[in-house]
Design a protein around this motif. Structure first.
Motif: not given
Length: 266
Positions: A214-228
């Motif tokens: 798991v690349d946590w940076n990728v997951l965080i970026y993906g979650a934040v962009l998806s949220f907004f």
């Protein structure tokens, strides 16, 4: 995943989850046109979490009222509008749970072709146009009955077929049942909460079972962009839909389906 892939795929998830345009139809295009590989289970979980947080936060007041009413009046004879709406969301979710359990594997094997996605994108786009053009637009979300909720829930089952669009088919059913556009969209968005939650849990289970780094940076970026993107999508859609109607989305679906067919045959 590159930063460009993260941005595009997260935005696709956030926008197409709630607009009546089919997320599966859009997610197939990057792989076909750009040769991108599958984004992986972990990224799917992240963007689903972002979309779920967006709809929960946007409808936090509605959810709060429904939850309080359901707990206080949901099991009594003195039902309130909000307790009944909570029950209708639960009722409309049941068909998707049952049919998903029975036919998920079959759909994944036999219905995930580009041709199926192109045909359903066009076909259900035309059905959305018909529903919007002939809609009576009289009822609000609190005038939904248990029969209407069940019909919308059964329509949601069709979203198991890629290209249908979960939001698109539930709004189509709502319009055909006499709901005004905003109410059809609002019920569709409320109905998305248990569906996205369930999908996220299933994907998370698959992720836990797989030996994936798991690349946590990728997951965080993906979650934040998806949220907004999802939050902005919900806000704009509910504010504009009564004025613009469904025709712009129908036209978009027809063009998208034609593009996919063009990719397949030319």
């Amino acid at each position: 995943m590159s930063i460009v892939e993260i941005i595009i795929l997260a935005l696709i998830q956030g926008l197409s989850e709630f607009l009546p345009i089919s997320s599966s139809a859009h997610l197939i295009l990057p792989s076909v046109l750009l040769g991108w590989t599958n984004q992986g289970l972990a990224f799917d979980v992240a963007v689903h979490v972002g979309s779920l947080l967006a709809v929960v936060i946007y409808f936090r007041e509605d959810i709060g009222r429904m939850l309080v009413a359901w707990l206080s009046h949901g099991f009594t004879k003195q039902q309130t509008d909000d307790s009944k709406l909570a029950w209708w969301v639960i009722l409309a979710t049941i068909p998707a749970i049952v049919m998903g359990f029975l036919f998920k594997s079959y759909i994944e094997v036999y219905a995930r072709s580009a041709l199926v996605i192109a045909c359903t994108t066009i076909g259900f786009g035309l059905l959305l146009w018909y529903a919007d053009a002939t809609a009576k637009l009289r009822k609000n979300v609190y005038e939904i009955t248990w029969k209407s909720a069940l019909i919308i829930g059964l329509a949601q089952v069709l979203a198991m077929i890629p290209g249908t669009s979960r939001s698109g088919i539930t709004m189509t059913a709502g319009l055909m049942l006499g709901l005004n556009r905003e109410s059809a969209a609002r019920f569709s968005f409320l109905l998305s909460i248990p569906v996205i939650l369930g999908a996220g849990v299933l994907i998370t289970y698959d992720l836990v079972q797989s030996p994936t780094d798991v690349d946590w940076n990728v997951l965080i970026y993906g979650a934040v962009l998806s949220f907004f993107s999802a939050y902005l999508c919900i806000y704009l859609f509910l504010n504009w839909i009564s004025r613009i109607g469904m025709l712009p989305f129908v036209i978009y679906r027809l063009l998208l389906g034609a593009i996919i067919l063009g990719i397949i045959y030319w």
